[in-house]
Design a protein around this motif. Structure first.
Motif, short mmCIF file in Angstrom:
data_model
loop_
_atom_site.label_atom_id
_atom_site.label_comp_id
_atom_site.label_asym_id
_atom_site.label_seq_id
_atom_site.Cartn_x
_atom_site.Cartn_y
_atom_site.Cartn_z
N ALA A 35 -3.82 2.19 -1.73
CA ALA A 35 -2.83 2.46 -2.78
C ALA A 35 -2.08 3.76 -2.48
O ALA A 35 -2.68 4.81 -2.30
N LEU A 36 -0.76 3.67 -2.37
CA LEU A 36 0.10 4.84 -2.20
C LEU A 36 0.46 5.36 -3.59
O LEU A 36 1.22 4.71 -4.32
N LYS A 37 -0.11 6.48 -3.99
CA LYS A 37 0.10 7.01 -5.32
C LYS A 37 1.34 7.89 -5.35
O LYS A 37 1.52 8.77 -4.50
N ILE A 38 2.20 7.63 -6.32
CA ILE A 38 3.47 8.34 -6.46
C ILE A 38 3.36 9.27 -7.66
O ILE A 38 2.96 8.86 -8.74
N SER A 71 2.60 -3.80 3.09
CA SER A 71 2.05 -4.91 3.86
C SER A 71 2.66 -4.96 5.26
O SER A 71 3.85 -4.67 5.43
N THR A 72 1.84 -5.35 6.23
CA THR A 72 2.35 -5.57 7.58
C THR A 72 3.51 -6.55 7.56
O THR A 72 4.47 -6.43 8.33
N ASN A 73 3.45 -7.53 6.67
CA ASN A 73 4.40 -8.64 6.67
C ASN A 73 5.73 -8.31 6.00
O ASN A 73 6.37 -9.18 5.41
N GLY A 74 6.14 -7.05 6.03
CA GLY A 74 7.51 -6.69 5.69
C GLY A 74 7.84 -6.55 4.23
O GLY A 74 8.98 -6.81 3.84
N PHE A 75 6.90 -6.11 3.40
CA PHE A 75 7.23 -5.94 1.99
C PHE A 75 6.33 -4.89 1.35
O PHE A 75 5.28 -4.53 1.88
N LEU A 76 6.78 -4.39 0.18
CA LEU A 76 6.00 -3.52 -0.69
C LEU A 76 5.62 -4.31 -1.93
O LEU A 76 6.38 -5.18 -2.38
N SER A 77 4.47 -4.01 -2.54
CA SER A 77 4.03 -4.72 -3.73
C SER A 77 3.42 -3.74 -4.72
O SER A 77 2.85 -2.72 -4.33
N LEU A 78 3.52 -4.09 -6.01
CA LEU A 78 2.96 -3.25 -7.07
C LEU A 78 1.48 -3.47 -7.23
O LEU A 78 0.81 -2.71 -7.93
N GLN A 79 0.93 -4.54 -6.65
CA GLN A 79 -0.50 -4.80 -6.70
C GLN A 79 -0.93 -5.35 -5.35
O GLN A 79 -0.10 -5.79 -4.57
N PRO A 80 -2.22 -5.30 -5.02
CA PRO A 80 -2.67 -5.84 -3.74
C PRO A 80 -2.26 -7.31 -3.60
O PRO A 80 -2.63 -8.13 -4.45
N PRO A 81 -1.49 -7.67 -2.58
CA PRO A 81 -1.04 -9.06 -2.44
C PRO A 81 -2.18 -9.95 -1.96
O PRO A 81 -3.18 -9.48 -1.42
N PRO A 82 -2.05 -11.28 -2.15
CA PRO A 82 -3.07 -12.20 -1.64
C PRO A 82 -3.00 -12.32 -0.13
O PRO A 82 -2.15 -11.70 0.53
N GLU A 83 -3.90 -13.11 0.45
CA GLU A 83 -3.86 -13.35 1.88
C GLU A 83 -2.56 -14.05 2.26
O GLU A 83 -2.00 -14.82 1.48
N GLU A 84 -2.10 -13.79 3.48
CA GLU A 84 -0.80 -14.29 3.89
C GLU A 84 -0.71 -15.81 3.88
O GLU A 84 0.37 -16.39 3.74
N SER A 85 -1.84 -16.50 4.03
CA SER A 85 -1.82 -17.96 4.03
C SER A 85 -1.37 -18.53 2.69
O SER A 85 -0.95 -19.69 2.61
N GLN A 86 -1.42 -17.70 1.62
CA GLN A 86 -1.04 -18.17 0.30
C GLN A 86 0.44 -17.98 -0.01
O GLN A 86 0.90 -18.42 -1.06
N TYR A 87 1.19 -17.30 0.88
CA TYR A 87 2.59 -17.08 0.54
C TYR A 87 3.56 -17.22 1.71
O TYR A 87 4.76 -17.38 1.49
#
Length: 1170
Positions: free
Chosen positions: A47-50, A67-83
């Motif tokens: 978690a990057l705390k601001i 995420s390695t896969n090119g995005f920022l998220s407000l919560q921990p994202p699921p495994e990449e196989s799900q999106y």
């Protein structure tokens, strides 16, 4: 090229730059303080705390995941196989400059990220946003920068299945306290092709760029795509929305208004842009297509719904029970989207809202069963009848639904006469409400139970035989704060005319509704409807129209879907009438049940089904056998069922509202509103204080103090104002220096006596005496010191060379002190060679007597005063030297002085004294956070020894051994110390505050007595002045009214007690003591505890003298002691630090060395005081 970066981004032609290059990225890398994401294929950062929050849509956040896969998220994202194989919308929040299958490490590049507040970055980001959004005055106060540097990504080209690309891109989030913007940068020079072994499990990974709020609904306001399904990600660096290829800027969130749609920058594009910056999704993506001559984009507006679609209720589907394995707990974050009369359930893929027992709806909108429901809305549009056209502008619609009977009444007013007669045939204007509140039969669900009245309805009517065509669009926004259902209806098209004064009879009909949840939830139906027009002369004619309609809504995809694919709506009665020039009225009775024929006769004959019962409109009709029935008042009402009255939960004390909230009664229930200065926490049931200081409402030159339900702003010391506006202090005219005063006084004399011949001193630009002074009329010159006094031997005669005033004056020897003369005398007596057993005075660097004097290297030591005179009762014959305190304050650099309170502890903290300073160390529960330690107060010529704290007034009290005073200060930033006792003290040491009786107690080891006064120093008196030799520590137990103190008399050390008036004095401990320095009272165990520097023990005893026990016997040299939350804290003279002991284990859990000098007093400010 770097030098033209700013001008290029400001869209000028200075450097003729039309594309982003990598060297124009915002600075990144380890040298900039970036964190580096772990190498891999599907990695997510910690978690990057601001420090300061940012906005995404209408959500405020201060934690981000990269995420390695090119995005920022407000919560921990699921495994990449799900999106990775899915397109927007996704089930989690995403700020995605380039979302696809990306790898880093092992030659594939790295991912860097950080929070940044440097001035150059803030200015640069602000200027870019202001140019992208013309007229904006946005100024960034904080940013987040994430950079994917030369990472490997899966290539879209299907004909090259083993080909990967290497790319770089960057996202910058720039925000202030109300708005957030996102900047996407795609460099033209970083698009490369690589050949790497192919991972077959991710063959169909999608390439996406844009924003996703975290809702799987297809409503376009909840996500934003930079490019369409048939366009390729390669265009990202070839286009932009700012006038510079590869640079995209978006407004992505605000707290100033309900922000529900990402807004792109609006700088005109150049001809080299490629595709546009915005792909707007049309209704065809979401809705069933209906034949229409009206342009498709004319009715694409949909209601903005700011609640995640993933939280819409759908009851469980048969044979599909939700499992608890791997359930992500999201309800804590999303409960606020559920109704106050609902609850949240976590499913394996996400959360859903449901209505609690006694209520119905979709979970986000819940109503009590059985009560009448108010309806309100507006009707607008353009209708024509032959050559006549009538414009309808926000015509009022009012009505109510009797839910327990499936009846709905609607009135539309005022309606122009030309349109009123023709609109009688258009029953779809209101039939949607019949479906919403239809009587539910055989476990089937009406429209409100499925949609919660949050939907988009589109209908098309084609009349026979002349094929007039009408389109109706209806948007329902759910319930307002008064539980009224709000909606807007728009109608456009041609209508058959109906003669004035005619009546319209609509034949009862049945309609089959088909429900679909695949992708986007919707309901569709098609039917042929008939109506009879009866003219005033009795003639009648039957007409018909074909109706196609669909209702799109948002269901919760996480819970099982149990609504039957087909349901039948029986419209048993539909009446319409128009009163010329005023009101159009409808009445409709509906039931919803299974498809296929009539319902059982028993049900049809029961008064509950026919509506021919005598239950109150706010009651449920419960069918019995045959024609029997029972009336039961709805939730929130009371009575016999035939007469029901609203229960005022607020007046009768039945509300669920907690502290700091106000109850508002509603029909059938109540609402809770937080008082000013409070807001609901995540569960929406408890009002918690709003920390206005976090919102930075005070002036930049003011300190903010949060209080329960409010806050206070206070200008910094010397600044003037109310805290919201603070004016800097007016710089006073600097006082005249000695040289300037000397010069002005002589000049004034010369003005009175102009003929007088006199010397006028010369001052430099700082007002100091110039080193060389001359008498102009005679030519005599001489050197002076800083006081203007002539330096001996520097005067020169006229015509001779001046003395060199820069050469320092000869140093005058310092006069020998008493200690130095005594030492020199004994050194002569011993012929310069004293033995190790002979006495030699010990002097410090300034010639003062050291507080401890010893015979040579022996253990025979004692304490002396500043004149070297032995202090009675301090002689020591063992290895432990007596704990003597120096009366000479150490020199304090002016730069280190803090003459006022420098900070205010915001949580539990340790306060300790160290010579002239009082320091503070915050506690993380019970652990000192040494890196956050600061100096609270530092006073010149002071030696702070004892200290205590008054929780009631947030006031700190201390004794000053150097200034011979007792002082206090409010623990708030900028507070000045106040001397409350400044006379009659010699060596004040221990001090104790009685916060109950509002008294102060202290010991004076110079006068060997114990005194007391009020907390402001008044009513001072001596309590005990006999049989004391070296009193040191003192504590008070206000509950029992008892004083305790230590006396480290080397001949007879002891611990004593007395009443607060000095009566009932007795010796509590005398055996087994050597140097009882430290003393405290453990209020949790009701025991008195002390630390002995001679025995090295920490011991405790009951106030009655029983239960004495040794807690630890391996201390070093304790001086002062405090106990907090089962932990012991003491200052140690051997380590010159603070030692922390866990009482549950008896082991040292922290050691904080402080190397400057001895530490004296220590206290702990508990969390409940702040």
């Amino acid at each position: 090229m770097k030098n033209c970066w700013v001008f290029a981004l400001l869209f000028t032609n200075v450097c003729f730059m039309n594309a982003i290059q990598k060297d124009t990225f915002f600075p990144f890398g380890l040298s900039e303080g970036d964190s580096v994401l772990q190498d891999g294929d599907d990695e997510v950062s910690e978690a990057l705390k601001i420090k300061k929050p940012l906005q995404f849509y209408d959500v405020q956040f201060n934690v981000l995941y990269v995420s390695t896969n090119g995005f920022l998220s407000l919560q921990p994202p699921p495994e990449e196989s799900q999106y990775l194989r899915n397109m927007f919308p996704l089930s989690f929040s995403a700020i995605a400059p380039f979302l696809t299958d990306i790898s880093s490490g092992r030659g594939k590049g790295s991912v860097f990220y950080r929070a940044e507040e440097s001035l150059d970055v803030l200015i640069r980001a602000s200027e870019m946003v202001q140019q992208g959004f013309t007229g904006s005055a946005f100024k960034s106060s904080h940013t987040v920068i994430a950079t994917w540097d030369n990472v490997a990504c899966e290539e879209e080209a299907l004909q090259l299945p083993f080909t990967y690309c290497a790319t770089s891109f960057q996202v910058v989030l720039a925000g202030n306290k109300s708005d957030t913007y996102a900047l996407f940068l795609y460099p033209e020079d970083e698009q490369k092709m690589l050949t790497i072994s192919y991972n077959h499990t991710k063959r169909q990974a999608k390439h996406q760029a844009g924003f996703n709020r975290g809702d799987t609904s297809a409503t376009e306001e909840l996500f934003y795509n930079l490019f369409g399904y048939n366009e390729t990600s390669k265009n990202l660096f070839k286009a932009g929305n700012t006038g510079v290829n590869g640079l995209w800027i978006f407004h992505i969130g605000s707290s100033r208004f309900p922000f529900q749609k990402v807004v792109p920058a609006s700088v005109p594009k150049s001809d080299s842009m490629g595709f546009g910056s915005l792909r707007s999704t049309t209704d065809d993506d979401f809705y069933i297509t209906v034949e229409s001559n009206i342009p498709a984009d004319k009715y694409t507006s949909k209601a903005q719904m700011d609640i995640p679609a993933s939280l819409v209720q759908q009851p469980p589907k048969p044979n599909q029970e939700a499992t608890s394995n791997n359930v992500t707990k999201m309800c804590g974050l999303h409960l606020k989207f559920c109704s106050q009369d609902g609850y949240c359930t976590d499913y394996p893929t996400g959360p859903c809202c449901h209505c609690r027992s006694g209520y119905y709806g979709n979970g986000r909108q819940c109503l009590p069963m059985g009560i009448s429901q108010p309806l309100s809305g507006k009707l607008s549009g353009l209708v024509s009848f032959g050559d006549t056209k009538v414009q309808l502008n926000n015509v009022d619609i009012h009505g109510f639904a009797v839910v327990g009977e499936g009846r709905v009444y609607i009135s539309v007013s005022p309606v122009p006469a030309q349109a009123g007669w023709a609109l009688m045939a258009v029953s779809p204007l209101v039939s949607t409400f019949g479906w919403l509140f239809a009587l539910e039969l055989q476990n089937h669900l009406n429209g409100f139970s499925i949609t919660g009245a949050e939907f988009f309805h589109q209908a098309e009517l084609v009349f026979s035989p002349q094929s007039q065509r009408v389109t109706i669009i209806q948007e329902a926004q759910g319930m307002d704060s008064f539980n009224h259902l709000n909606f807007d209806i728009r109608i456009n098209g041609d209508l058959p005319s109906i003669p004035n004064g005619a009546k319209v009879h609509i034949v009862p009909f049945k309609e089959t509704y088909q429900y679909n949840q695949s992708g986007n939830s919707f309901v569709t139906s098609s039917s042929l409807r008939e109506y009879m027009v009866v003219s005033e002369n009795g003639g009648s004619e039957t007409f018909s129209y074909m109706l196609h309609q669909n209702v799109s809504f948002r269901s919760c995809e996480h819970s099982p879907w149990t609504t039957p694919d087909f349901q039948q709506v029986n419209v048993e009665h539909l009446m319409v009438m128009f009163t010329e020039g005023t009101t159009l009225r409808y009445a409709i009775t509906n039931k919803v049940g299974p498809v296929g024929g009539e319902l059982p006769g028993l049900v049809a004959l029961n008064p509950c089904s026919t509506g021919k019962h005598h239950c109150d409109p706010m009651a449920l009709c419960l069918p019995g056998d045959g024609t029997h029935y029972h009336c039961q008042c709805a939730m929130g009402f009371q009575g016999d069922g035939r007469n029901c009255y609203d229960v005022d939960e607020c007046a009768e004390g039945l509300s669920s509202c907690g502290p700091h909230s106000e109850c508002v009664n509603m029909p059938g229930g109540h609402h809770c509103n937080c008082q000013s200065g409070y807001e609901f926490d995540l569960d929406l049931h408890v009002c918690v204080d709003i920390d206005e200081c976090f919102l930075q409402l005070c002036h930049p030159f003011a300190s903010c103090f949060n209080t329960q339900g409010s806050f206070r702003c206070q200008c910094w010391p010397e600044y003037k104002g109310d805290g919201f506006l603070c004016q800097p202090p007016q710089k006073p005219k600097p006082p005249l220096t000695v040289c300037q005063q000397h010069r002005e006084s002589l000049q004034e004399s010369l003005s009175i006596y102009p003929g007088l011949e006199a010397f006028i001193p010369q001052c430099d630009e700082k007002g100091q005496y110039k080193p060389l002074q001359c008498l102009g009329t005679t030519g005599h010159c001489w050197c002076v010191d800083s006081r203007g006094q002539e330096r001996v031997g520097t005067r020169t005669m006229p015509g001779t060379a001046h003395a060199n005033c820069d050469q320092p004056a000869a140093l005058l020897p310092r006069a020998e002190t008493v200690c130095e003369r005594w030492r020199l005398s004994l050194m002569t007596h011993y012929n310069g060679q004293p033995s190790s057993q002979e006495y030699m005075p010990l002097c410090d660097a300034h010639g003062n007597f050291l507080p401890v004097q010893c015979y040579g290297n022996s253990s025979f030591c004692w304490c002396v005063d500043h004149q070297g005179v032995e202090i009675i009762g301090t002689r020591s014959y063992d290895d432990v030297k007596p704990p003597c305190i120096s009366g000479d304050a150490p020199p304090l650099n002016n730069a280190l002085m803090y003459p006022v309170i420098s900070s205010s502890p915001s949580g539990p903290a340790i306060l300790y004294t160290q010579a002239s300073q009082i320091g503070v160390i915050p506690l993380d529960e019970t652990d000192p956070v040494q890196e956050k330690s600061t100096v609270l107060l530092a006073l010149k010529d002071s030696i702070v020894i004892g200290m205590d704290y008054d929780c009631q007034e947030n006031m700190l009290y201390w004794t000053d051994f150097g200034r011979h005073t007792i002082n206090r200060a409010l623990l708030e930033f900028g507070s000045e110390p106040e001397a409350i006792i400044s006379q009659g003290l010699v060596q004040p040491e221990g001090i104790a505050v009685d916060s109950v009786h509002r008294k102060l107690f202290w010991v004076d080891s110079g006068k060997d007595r114990i005194e007391t006064s009020d907390l402001d120093g008044r009513n001072r008196k001596v309590l005990i002045d006999s049989d004391l030799v070296n009193p040191r520590a003192i504590v008070v137990d206000a509950k029992s009214g008892t004083l305790y103190w230590t006396d480290w008399n080397r001949d007879a050390p002891k611990i004593e007690s007395s009443s607060l008036e000095g009566h009932k004095r007795k010796v509590l401990v005398q055996v087994g003591l050597m140097l009882p320095n430290a003393l405290t009272f453990d209020f949790d165990t009701n025991h008195l505890c002390w630390a002995d520097a001679g025995t090295k023990k920490l011991e405790c005893i009951s106030p009655d003298g029983t239960e004495r026990h040794v807690f630890q016997d391996a201390l070093n040299y304790p001086f002062s002691l405090a106990i907090y939350d089962s932990h012991v804290y003491y200052t140690d003279w051997e380590r010159d630090g603070i030692v922390v002991i866990d009482q549950s284990t008896g082991e040292n859990t922290a050691y904080l060395p402080i190397q400057q000098s001895h530490l004296y007093g220590i206290i702990v400010i508990p969390s409940q005081c702040l």
